[in-house]
Write an enzyme that holds these catalytic residues in place. Sequence first.
Site, PDB file in Angstrom:
ATOM      1  N   GLU A 271       0.776  -1.337  -0.053  1.00 39.44           N
ATOM      2  CA  GLU A 271       0.019   0.163  -0.019  1.00 39.44           C
ATOM      3  C   GLU A 271       0.552   1.213  -0.018  1.00 39.44           C
ATOM      4  O   GLU A 271       0.437   2.381  -0.594  1.00 39.44           O
ATOM      5  CB  GLU A 271      -0.671   0.168   1.260  1.00 39.44           C
ATOM      6  CG  GLU A 271      -2.103  -0.819   0.860  1.00 39.44           C
ATOM      7  CD  GLU A 271      -3.176  -0.354   2.100  1.00 39.44           C
ATOM      8  OE1 GLU A 271      -3.057   0.289   3.147  1.00 39.44           O
ATOM      9  OE2 GLU A 271      -4.319  -0.960   1.842  1.00 39.44           O
ATOM     10  N   HIS A 292      10.504 -25.477   1.160  1.00 37.18           N
ATOM     11  CA  HIS A 292      10.259 -26.909   0.367  1.00 37.18           C
ATOM     12  C   HIS A 292       8.884 -26.475  -0.420  1.00 37.18           C
ATOM     13  O   HIS A 292       8.110 -27.592  -0.981  1.00 37.18           O
ATOM     14  CB  HIS A 292       9.738 -27.961   1.557  1.00 37.18           C
ATOM     15  CG  HIS A 292      11.162 -28.262   2.309  1.00 37.18           C
ATOM     16  ND1 HIS A 292      11.689 -29.130   2.120  1.00 37.18           N
ATOM     17  CD2 HIS A 292      11.260 -27.778   3.384  1.00 37.18           C
ATOM     18  CE1 HIS A 292      12.890 -29.190   3.076  1.00 37.18           C
ATOM     19  NE2 HIS A 292      12.184 -28.284   4.230  1.00 37.18           N
ATOM     20  N   LYS A 403     -13.246   0.029  -2.384  1.00 32.49           N
ATOM     21  CA  LYS A 403     -13.987   0.197  -1.086  1.00 32.49           C
ATOM     22  C   LYS A 403     -15.287   0.745  -1.523  1.00 32.49           C
ATOM     23  O   LYS A 403     -16.615   0.737  -1.266  1.00 32.49           O
ATOM     24  CB  LYS A 403     -13.294   0.757  -0.062  1.00 32.49           C
ATOM     25  CG  LYS A 403     -12.346   0.084   0.904  1.00 32.49           C
ATOM     26  CD  LYS A 403     -11.797   1.106   1.777  1.00 32.49           C
ATOM     27  CE  LYS A 403     -12.084   0.861   3.413  1.00 32.49           C
ATOM     28  NZ  LYS A 403     -11.342   1.495   4.199  1.00 32.49           N
TER      29      LYS A 403
HETATM   30  O1  LIG Z   1      -9.292   1.482   9.950  1.00 32.04           O
HETATM   31  P1  LIG Z   1     -10.272   1.535   8.912  1.00 32.04           P
HETATM   32  O2  LIG Z   1     -10.572   2.795   8.354  1.00 32.04           O
HETATM   33  O3  LIG Z   1     -11.366   0.483   8.949  1.00 32.04           O
HETATM   34  O4  LIG Z   1      -9.374   1.082   7.512  1.00 32.04           O
HETATM   35  C1  LIG Z   1      -8.883  -0.317   7.489  1.00 32.04           C
HETATM   36  C2  LIG Z   1      -8.058  -0.556   5.970  1.00 32.04           C
HETATM   37  O5  LIG Z   1      -8.942   0.002   5.022  1.00 32.04           O
HETATM   38  C3  LIG Z   1      -8.578   0.006   3.579  1.00 32.04           C
HETATM   39  O6  LIG Z   1      -8.329  -1.023   3.004  1.00 32.04           O
HETATM   40  C4  LIG Z   1      -7.096   0.846   3.538  1.00 32.04           C
HETATM   41  O7  LIG Z   1      -6.637   0.834   2.356  1.00 32.04           O
HETATM   42  C5  LIG Z   1      -6.139   0.063   4.845  1.00 32.04           C
HETATM   43  O8  LIG Z   1      -4.973   1.009   4.723  1.00 32.04           O
HETATM   44  C6  LIG Z   1      -6.723   0.486   6.213  1.00 32.04           C
HETATM   45  O9  LIG Z   1      -5.851  -0.250   7.101  1.00 32.04           O
END
Ligand SMILES: O=P(O)(O)OC[C@H]1O[C@H](O)[C@H](O)[C@@H](O)[C@@H]1O
Length: 431
Positions: A271, A292, A403
């Site tokens: 990331e 292995h 997301k």
């Molecule tokens: O802590 P949150 O806001 O729930 O985010 C959780 C995760 O969400 C996304 O996938 C981001 O790319 C991550 O970097 C982050 O750690």
Amino acid sequence: MYVDLGNALSSVASPGVSRESLDRLDEDVAVAHERIERGRANAEHGYAALNLPGTADPDAIKATVEPVADAEALVIVGIGGSALGAATLADALDSEVDTYVLDNVDPEHTTALLDDLPLSETAINVVSRSGTTAETLANFLVVREAFETAGVDWTERTVVTTGEAGPLRDLAQKHDLPVLKVPDGVPGRFSVLSTVGLAAAAIRGDDLDALLQGGRDVAESLSGSLFEAPAYAYGATTYALDTRGASVNAMMPYAEGLETYAEWYAQLWAESLGKDGLGQTPVRALGATDQHSQLQLYRAGPRNTMATFVRPRERIDRAIPATDVDGLSYLGDATLGELLDAEFEATEASLAAAGRPNVRIEIERVDERGLGQLLYGLEAACVLAGELHGVDTFVQPAVEWGKNAARGLLGAEGKFEEARAVEEKTRLRVE
Ligand SMILES: O=P(O)(O)OC[C@H]1O[C@H](O)[C@H](O)[C@@H](O)[C@@H]1O
């Protein structure tokens, strides 16, 4: 934390970096270090994470989790940076508190876990910086309902870690839950030494002060030269190898308890550095197990891979019982630890003999202080590598895209135009 770059030198490996190139790169390291120090001094977004060993407040964290300090089991509900740090600590450190991580929304897994847990003795730590992540919030709602169905008051068993505002913060306020704030300027993948990773560690009874001391050990060694700062030595060498063709970095700890550390590293590296067409692909491996399976590729496949070995110098050992079976008697003179160390040395040498670059990272032992060093050390290495590559280390727009698409598909309020791409998928079906 100790770093040995010998097997990354061009006299050993191809791709490799010459000693002269490292000397030249050191001038860029000095410039990058100044930038990092300025960012830390101003507590800028991302750079602020490198201050955590000095700014985290272990006593406040311990006080906040006190209501669930009697727990026999712990469920961490989070994902990505809000789960992997705590999961790494839980994998590596012994605790009487059985610890589980819900960082996926596989209904079979979640159901099986909830069916097995002694809910009245279980603590929940729900962690989301944004307070909006669909997987985390969905899992938390399911966990809550399971507690209600079992007649256990979940509000007595839950500690929330979240940002200043957002749906999870609102929920915590509504139910008067203990809340720990995610510090400002700390992205999830750099948050293990904050309330994000340390709340679960506190519930488990891990030594928070020693974890932070490990972070401080490495922080104090950061300087304007890669030859003086092991974390920078690692970050600069991975950068040099990457730009010379090692676009894959296989993290291979030789300690079972560090298996999840390789997962944590994979998020940190992917990331942070995967931007603008750049980045080094992280691979998770485990010594000796993956000798292995994966090793054949790393020694004889394309010359696009470097290996990172991590090993503790000391471990609790166990003798291998003597045997008079023909051909096996040599094992009886050894311990499992000696066998693992021999495998480690042999693998390192085998890659070097084939001219494949690798770097060795060592800690004294897998304990809180050693983990603090490994976690902070790779964070500092990653920030340095990001500076050298010239990428924006602390954002992850590509992840946000997915997301948004998923939320749009589920009909969440707001404009999630990314969801339309699902409908517009190019199809070439074979059935
Ligand atoms: O802590 P949150 O806001 O729930 O985010 C959780 C995760 O969400 C996304 O996938 C981001 O790319 C991550 O970097 C982050 O750690």
